[in-house]
Write an enzyme that holds these catalytic residues in place. Structure first.
Site, mmCIF file in Angstrom:
data_model
loop_
_atom_site.group_PDB
_atom_site.id
_atom_site.type_symbol
_atom_site.label_atom_id
_atom_site.label_comp_id
_atom_site.label_asym_id
_atom_site.label_seq_id
_atom_site.Cartn_x
_atom_site.Cartn_y
_atom_site.Cartn_z
ATOM 1 N N ARG A 70 -18.192 27.560 62.446
ATOM 2 C CA ARG A 70 -17.561 28.806 62.880
ATOM 3 C C ARG A 70 -16.103 28.546 63.254
ATOM 4 O O ARG A 70 -15.749 27.468 63.707
ATOM 5 C CB ARG A 70 -18.292 29.392 64.100
ATOM 6 C CG ARG A 70 -19.558 30.142 63.759
ATOM 7 C CD ARG A 70 -20.217 30.733 64.986
ATOM 8 N NE ARG A 70 -20.768 29.712 65.842
ATOM 9 C CZ ARG A 70 -20.192 29.241 66.934
ATOM 10 N NH1 ARG A 70 -19.030 29.737 67.355
ATOM 11 N NH2 ARG A 70 -20.767 28.301 67.654
ATOM 12 N N TYR A 198 -19.588 30.027 55.352
ATOM 13 C CA TYR A 198 -20.444 29.187 56.182
ATOM 14 C C TYR A 198 -21.093 29.889 57.362
ATOM 15 O O TYR A 198 -20.426 30.594 58.125
ATOM 16 C CB TYR A 198 -19.664 27.983 56.713
ATOM 17 C CG TYR A 198 -20.592 26.837 57.069
ATOM 18 C CD1 TYR A 198 -21.045 25.985 56.072
ATOM 19 C CD2 TYR A 198 -21.046 26.642 58.358
ATOM 20 C CE1 TYR A 198 -21.929 24.953 56.374
ATOM 21 C CE2 TYR A 198 -21.933 25.615 58.666
ATOM 22 C CZ TYR A 198 -22.370 24.772 57.666
ATOM 23 O OH TYR A 198 -23.249 23.755 57.960
ATOM 24 N N LYS A 207 -24.664 35.906 64.269
ATOM 25 C CA LYS A 207 -23.781 36.027 65.432
ATOM 26 C C LYS A 207 -22.970 37.337 65.407
ATOM 27 O O LYS A 207 -22.743 37.961 66.448
ATOM 28 C CB LYS A 207 -22.856 34.826 65.535
ATOM 29 C CG LYS A 207 -23.585 33.484 65.520
ATOM 30 C CD LYS A 207 -24.512 33.316 66.707
ATOM 31 C CE LYS A 207 -25.512 32.212 66.524
ATOM 32 N NZ LYS A 207 -25.456 31.044 67.296
ATOM 33 N N HIS A 227 -27.755 35.041 73.689
ATOM 34 C CA HIS A 227 -27.820 33.823 72.875
ATOM 35 C C HIS A 227 -28.905 32.925 73.465
ATOM 36 O O HIS A 227 -28.606 31.920 74.110
ATOM 37 C CB HIS A 227 -26.437 33.148 72.925
ATOM 38 C CG HIS A 227 -26.263 32.031 71.956
ATOM 39 N ND1 HIS A 227 -25.365 31.006 72.167
ATOM 40 C CD2 HIS A 227 -26.839 31.775 70.761
ATOM 41 C CE1 HIS A 227 -25.398 30.175 71.138
ATOM 42 N NE2 HIS A 227 -26.279 30.603 70.283
ATOM 43 N N SER A 249 -24.168 26.432 71.228
ATOM 44 C CA SER A 249 -24.590 25.952 69.914
ATOM 45 C C SER A 249 -24.671 24.428 69.908
ATOM 46 O O SER A 249 -23.826 23.751 70.500
ATOM 47 C CB SER A 249 -23.586 26.393 68.851
ATOM 48 O OG SER A 249 -23.464 27.792 68.858
ATOM 49 N N CYS A 251 -26.820 22.360 71.329
ATOM 50 C CA CYS A 251 -27.195 21.692 72.584
ATOM 51 C C CYS A 251 -28.717 21.587 72.706
ATOM 52 O O CYS A 251 -29.255 21.457 73.802
ATOM 53 C CB CYS A 251 -26.646 22.444 73.784
ATOM 54 S SG CYS A 251 -24.883 22.197 74.031
ATOM 55 N N ASP A 276 -32.788 31.162 68.838
ATOM 56 C CA ASP A 276 -31.340 31.353 68.979
ATOM 57 C C ASP A 276 -30.925 32.649 69.666
ATOM 58 O O ASP A 276 -29.975 32.652 70.433
ATOM 59 C CB ASP A 276 -30.685 31.288 67.595
ATOM 60 C CG ASP A 276 -29.182 31.043 67.659
ATOM 61 O OD1 ASP A 276 -28.739 30.272 68.532
ATOM 62 O OD2 ASP A 276 -28.445 31.621 66.839
ATOM 63 N N ARG A 368 -26.837 21.966 58.239
ATOM 64 C CA ARG A 368 -27.876 22.896 58.689
ATOM 65 C C ARG A 368 -29.037 23.005 57.720
ATOM 66 O O ARG A 368 -28.897 22.751 56.531
ATOM 67 C CB ARG A 368 -27.248 24.299 58.831
ATOM 68 C CG ARG A 368 -26.101 24.374 59.838
ATOM 69 C CD ARG A 368 -26.615 24.695 61.206
ATOM 70 N NE ARG A 368 -25.567 24.644 62.234
ATOM 71 C CZ ARG A 368 -25.719 25.183 63.444
ATOM 72 N NH1 ARG A 368 -26.827 25.811 63.759
ATOM 73 N NH2 ARG A 368 -24.767 25.087 64.348
HETATM 74 O O1 SAT Z 1 -22.835 29.075 62.522
HETATM 75 S S1 SAT Z 1 -23.747 29.735 63.490
HETATM 76 O O2 SAT Z 1 -22.967 30.548 64.409
HETATM 77 O O3 SAT Z 1 -24.693 30.560 62.800
HETATM 78 C C1 SAT Z 1 -24.605 28.544 64.319
HETATM 79 C C2 SAT Z 1 -24.201 28.347 65.720
HETATM 80 O O4 SAT Z 1 -23.055 28.006 65.992
HETATM 81 O O5 SAT Z 1 -25.067 28.505 66.607
HETATM 82 MN MN MN Z 2 -26.633 29.719 68.286
#
Ligand code: SAT
Ligand code: MN
Length: 587
Positions: A70, A198, A207, A227, A249, A251, A276, A368
């Site tokens: 991101r 991505y 998100k 979240h 994210s 963690c 998530d 991922r």
């Molecule tokens: O790239 S995402 O936002 O979907 C994954 C994340 O950062 O939790």
């Molecule tokens: Mn996340």
């Protein structure tokens, strides 16, 4: 396929005229369609087929090396008023941003296929689910959306003739980091994303919709978009509780969501509802109920192995997409932590030769897997429940080498909101930028709250005031380190011991002592039998160090001040009370 929904039809006509694709494909969400999307991508090199015997229906994608996470500095909240976006967001004027974006989108799909991807966030049967439509020129995105959401005809049917859907326009453009914008228009419930293919930049249901747009809608309508993972835990006596936990994210949310209790917890059952995102609202019983808006996991691959997360491993064995991991010579996905022994040779995430002697990781740290949630061996049947599941506890946390003890409980709801609001964490590879820098990440929503955090904390305070059955609030830190730089707490399945104490506290059991920052487990209240965590380590894990808290308090004050008048008075009250309590702590 097309639609009888006039609002949708008109919008698709508009974006078609703007982007000028060669072909328009309406996604029906069928397996056959998924198969042909994959076939097209394998043919043009977007996807690589993995060993279909060992990894049935699994495929591999390597993203542009400049498009791997991101991009928070290129993510904008384009609310009409700047103050509504708040200091926690980049803001741009909606009209100006739309003009700029229209320039970028103009003709950008020439020679490409435009996929119209209707999707439903939340179970199809749920009155709390929301519909979105993503228009994208990426077949990779369309395929991921099929795994991550309830996608296609079922979503269109649920939408019917309603105008209540989120419009998401996405193009990979030229994948030029200089021409990349992820923009949200909260008032009109629109998303426009250009120049990235991505993860959260491109899979707009996640998100962009389920957090940034939904958080605004939730504030307007009196619910919450958070979240948070959703985990169900049943004791051997059959007592069942659900908890929600918010961590930044990368963690370990996916690991905690699929926790395998250790041997001493025989007879306990863990069930994953979500890993998530949670959408929460009060039920008629006064409890807060959560649904998982997603249908898949977009999990961090490195570190996912048979010991750390067998549940995730089981989920991703079939029907999954791997992005930016490494590929072995016999066409199997591989990443650091998947096996104890690395392969003798592999092709790394950039497409280069890799051997264990290489000084670079084989898989990108933010590589991922996209896997269907229902494939999780401990997937909760309640994943499809229209009303969701009732939540007993909220758990906030971050990655902190110092300061924050292993676990503590807030004194009450408003104190809990303050604890969540002040959560801080070391940054990870999930976003571009420096890794390991401590920053405040309130409720793990820093990159995802679609409006001013001051107003968001106010919304939290109001939600708590609505019921006396609101969840109890806790803070955990699995990542505290000793002087030798090593983690003090074993983590993973052993986190069950902390969850056990949390659940006891939810039913007013579990011994606790009061400290200036909250309630902590009394001596012996945390079950440590079978671990090698000795009393000395435990003392370090639970230490409320006066010097560290002095620094922390100063940081908290500065943070509150940075919101000026937007920071609710209740938060300042909490700050003052904490400062007073800490004054009594002797160095
Ligand atoms: O790239 S995402 O936002 O979907 C994954 C994340 O950062 O939790
Ligand atoms: Mn996340």
């Amino acid at each position: 396929m097309t639609t009888t929904n006039q609002a949708l039809k008109q919008w698709i006509e508009e974006v078609t005229a703007l982007t000028q694709p060669d072909t328009v494909h309406w996604c029906d969400g069928s397996d056959a369609e998924y198969g042909s999307l994959i076939k097209t991508m394998v043919a043009d090199g977007t996807m690589e087929e993995l060993d279909q015997k060992k990894w049935p229906n699994c495929y591999y994608h390597r993203s542009d090396p400049q498009d791997v996470a991101r991009v928070e500095h290129l993510t904008f909240i384009c609310s009409e008023k700047e103050e509504d976006a708040g200091p926690n967001n980049n803001w741009a004027d909606p009209e100006e941003m739309k003009d700029k974006l229209k320039g970028l989108f103009d003709g950008c799909m020439k020679g490409r296929t435009m996929y119209v991807v209707p999707y439903c966030m939340g179970p199809i049967s749920s009155p709390h689910s929301k519909i979105g439509v993503e228009v994208t020129d990426s077949a990779y995105v369309a395929a991921n959306m099929k795994i991550m959401t309830r996608m296609g005809t079922q979503a269109l049917e649920k939408l019917g003739d309603s105008t209540d859907f989120v419009k998401g326009l996405h193009s990979i453009g030229e994948l030029d980091p200089e021409r990349r914008y992820i923009c949200h228009f909260p008032e009109t419930r629109e998303i426009m994303s250009f120049g990235s293919g991505y993860g959260g930049n491109a899979l707009l249901g996640k998100k962009c919709h389920a957090l940034r747009i939904a958080s605004v809608q939730a504030r307007d309508e009196g619910w919450m978009a958070e979240h948070m993972l959703i985990l169900g835990l049943t004791s051997p006596e059959g007592e069942k509780h659900y908890v929600c936990a918010a961590f930044p994210s990368a963690c370990g949310k996916t690991n905690l969501a699929m926790i395998i209790p250790p041997a001493e917890y025989k007879g306990w059952k863990a069930e994953c509802v979500g890993d998530d995102i949670a959408w929460l609202r009060y039920g008629e019983d006064g409890r807060l109920w959560a649904i998982n808006p997603e249908a898949g996991f977009f999990g961090v691959a490195p570190g996912t192995g048979a010991k750390t997360n067998p549940g995730a491993l089981e989920s991703l064995k079939t029907n999954s997409i791997f992005t930016n991991v490494a590929v072995t010579d016999d066409k199997q996905p591989w990443w650091e932590g998947l096996t104890d022994e690395p392969p003798a040779h592999a092709t790394d995430w950039r497409g280069n030769d890799w051997t264990p002697a290489s000084d670079k990781p084989a898989a990108h740290p933010n590589s991922r897997f996209t896997a269907p949630a229902k494939q999780c061996p401990i997937a909760s049947p309640e994943m499809e429940a229209a009303e969701g599941v009732p939540i007993s506890a909220f758990i906030f946390g971050g990655r902190r080498a110092t300061t924050a003890p292993l676990v503590y409980q807030a004194f009450d709801w408003n104190h809990g909101v303050y604890v969540g609001a002040m959560a801080a964490s070391e940054t990870t590879a999930a976003a571009t930028g420096a890794v390991g820098v401590v920053r405040r990440d309130p409720m793990a929503m820093k990159p995802f709250c679609g409006y001013n955090f001051g107003d968001y904390f106010q919304h939290w305070i109001e939600m708590g005031a609505k019921s006396d059955k609101a969840p109890k609030i806790f803070h955990v830190n699995w990542f505290r380190k000793g002087d030798d730089g090593k983690f003090l707490w074993p983590g993973f399945g052993q986190n069950m011991r902390v969850l056990d104490w949390i659940l006891k506290r939810c039913v007013d059991a579990g011994d606790a002592v009061e400290t200036p920052i909250g309630y902590v487990p009394a001596d012996g209240a945390l079950n440590l039998s079978g671990t090698n965590v000795d009393a000395d380590t435990m003392a370090k894990l639970m230490d409320v160090n006066p010097d560290e808290w002095k620094t922390e308090l100063a940081g908290e004050k500065e943070y509150l001040e940075s919101y000026g008048d937007d920071m609710p008075k209740e938060m300042w009250d909490q700050y003052k009370a904490l400062a007073e309590r800490l004054q009594g702590v002797k160095a």
